[in-house]
Scaffold this motif. Structure first.
Motif, PDB file in Angstrom:
ATOM      1  N   GLU A  77     -20.006  44.360 -33.928  1.00  0.00           N
ATOM      2  CA  GLU A  77     -19.685  42.980 -33.543  1.00  0.00           C
ATOM      3  C   GLU A  77     -18.247  42.608 -33.869  1.00  0.00           C
ATOM      4  OE1 GLU A  77     -22.637  40.098 -34.723  1.00  0.00           O
ATOM      5  OE2 GLU A  77     -24.279  41.407 -34.166  1.00  0.00           O
ATOM      6  N   ASN A  96     -22.061  36.419 -26.845  1.00  0.00           N
ATOM      7  CA  ASN A  96     -22.923  37.588 -26.645  1.00  0.00           C
ATOM      8  C   ASN A  96     -22.109  38.838 -26.350  1.00  0.00           C
ATOM      9  OD1 ASN A  96     -25.332  36.297 -27.139  1.00  0.00           O
ATOM     10  ND2 ASN A  96     -25.775  35.905 -24.991  1.00  0.00           N
ATOM     11  N   THR A  97     -21.013  38.680 -25.624  1.00  0.00           N
ATOM     12  CA  THR A  97     -20.154  39.837 -25.349  1.00  0.00           C
ATOM     13  C   THR A  97     -19.576  40.362 -26.657  1.00  0.00           C
ATOM     14  OG1 THR A  97     -19.658  39.065 -23.121  1.00  0.00           O
ATOM     15  CG2 THR A  97     -18.106  40.631 -24.098  1.00  0.00           C
ATOM     16  N   GLY A 150     -24.788  43.775 -16.231  1.00  0.00           N
ATOM     17  CA  GLY A 150     -25.300  43.981 -17.579  1.00  0.00           C
ATOM     18  C   GLY A 150     -26.808  43.971 -17.663  1.00  0.00           C
ATOM     19  N   GLY A 194     -19.350  37.325 -20.840  1.00  0.00           N
ATOM     20  CA  GLY A 194     -20.390  37.767 -19.933  1.00  0.00           C
ATOM     21  C   GLY A 194     -20.502  36.911 -18.674  1.00  0.00           C
ATOM     22  N   SER A 235     -18.191  30.282 -28.386  1.00  0.00           N
ATOM     23  CA  SER A 235     -19.427  30.441 -29.140  1.00  0.00           C
ATOM     24  C   SER A 235     -19.668  29.207 -29.989  1.00  0.00           C
ATOM     25  CB  SER A 235     -19.346  31.683 -30.035  1.00  0.00           C
ATOM     26  OG  SER A 235     -20.545  31.859 -30.743  1.00  0.00           O
ATOM     27  N   ARG A 253     -20.866  40.072 -29.609  1.00  0.00           N
ATOM     28  CA  ARG A 253     -21.970  40.696 -30.372  1.00  0.00           C
ATOM     29  C   ARG A 253     -22.366  42.066 -29.818  1.00  0.00           C
ATOM     30  NH1 ARG A 253     -23.064  35.249 -31.230  1.00  0.00           N
ATOM     31  NH2 ARG A 253     -24.190  34.914 -29.285  1.00  0.00           N
ATOM     32  N   SER A 254     -22.018  42.328 -28.552  1.00  0.00           N
ATOM     33  CA  SER A 254     -22.367  43.625 -27.954  1.00  0.00           C
ATOM     34  C   SER A 254     -21.394  44.735 -28.359  1.00  0.00           C
ATOM     35  CB  SER A 254     -22.408  43.516 -26.427  1.00  0.00           C
ATOM     36  OG  SER A 254     -21.097  43.436 -25.880  1.00  0.00           O
ATOM     37  N   ASN A 297     -29.797  43.941 -21.053  1.00  0.00           N
ATOM     38  CA  ASN A 297     -30.069  43.916 -22.499  1.00  0.00           C
ATOM     39  C   ASN A 297     -28.801  43.703 -23.328  1.00  0.00           C
ATOM     40  OD1 ASN A 297     -32.816  44.463 -21.984  1.00  0.00           O
ATOM     41  ND2 ASN A 297     -32.396  46.660 -21.917  1.00  0.00           N
ATOM     42  N   ASN A 298     -27.948  42.760 -22.875  1.00  0.00           N
ATOM     43  CA  ASN A 298     -26.668  42.463 -23.526  1.00  0.00           C
ATOM     44  C   ASN A 298     -25.822  43.724 -23.749  1.00  0.00           C
ATOM     45  OD1 ASN A 298     -24.833  40.505 -24.472  1.00  0.00           O
ATOM     46  ND2 ASN A 298     -25.318  40.994 -26.585  1.00  0.00           N
ATOM     47  N   ASP A 299     -25.833  44.603 -22.763  1.00  0.00           N
ATOM     48  CA  ASP A 299     -25.062  45.841 -22.830  1.00  0.00           C
ATOM     49  C   ASP A 299     -24.654  46.243 -21.421  1.00  0.00           C
ATOM     50  OD1 ASP A 299     -23.800  48.022 -23.955  1.00  0.00           O
ATOM     51  OD2 ASP A 299     -25.625  48.963 -24.715  1.00  0.00           O
TER      52      ASP A 299
END
Length: 166
Positions: free
Chosen positions: A53, A45-46, A15, A99, A65, A48-49, A17-19
């Motif tokens: 969301e 974070n996953t 990964g 992630g 989370s 949110r990607s 940039n959280n993508d």
């Protein structure tokens, strides 16, 4: 059964940039078909990607989370709660989908890891443990090379020779 599912570049990068680093339609189709109707486990974070969301449709989403409150998925605050939620679903297929921290913590509990290997370097900031160097894991399946959006990929399966119990 608990499995991890991931795509990784030649350096086991997963990964940036959280993508994801690559747009891989065949890999996305494989991910979708494999996880559909099952339990997916991820970090905040996953989640949110994802587009808007939103949790993945037609799957039970468990998210580690702190501080997030929502009613469209199961939110747990720590790894002990996450493992408890997974243990309660041991009769189902569970997929760890990221992630990086989630993968590293739960990898010892995964009986299998489904890795789509990408023959490229994506400039990753987050890495998956190199299973080729881990004596607990054995490569048990590797597909023929496929073209996916101009990149060469291979679907692989690693078996955990010593999985831990939840």
């Amino acid at each position: 059964m608990i499995r991890a599912i991931v795509h990784a570049d030649k350096q086991w990068g997963i990964g940036k940039n959280n993508d994801m680093m690559f747009s891989l339609p065949k890999d996305m189709k494989f991910f979708r078909e494999t996880t559909l109707g099952n339990v997916v486990v991820m970090g905040g974070n996953t989640l949110r990607s994802f587009p808007n969301e939103k949790p993945l449709k037609n799957r039970e989403n468990i998210v580690l989370s702190r501080g997030q409150v929502r009613d469209d998925c199961i939110i747990v605050p720590d790894f002990d709660s996450l493992k408890k939620a997974m243990k309660e679903r041991e009769d189902k297929e569970i997929y760890v989908i990221g992630g990086g921290v989630i993968y590293k913590e739960l990898l010892p509990y995964c009986q299998e890891v489904l890795v789509t290997k990408v023959e490229a370097i994506g400039g990753a900031e987050v890495f998956f443990p190199n299973l080729d160097e881990n004596t607990d894991f054995e490569l048990v399946y590797e597909s023929e090379p496929l073209d996916d959006n101009g990149l060469t990929i291979r679907f692989t399966t690693y078996k955990n020779l010593n999985p831990k119990k939840l």
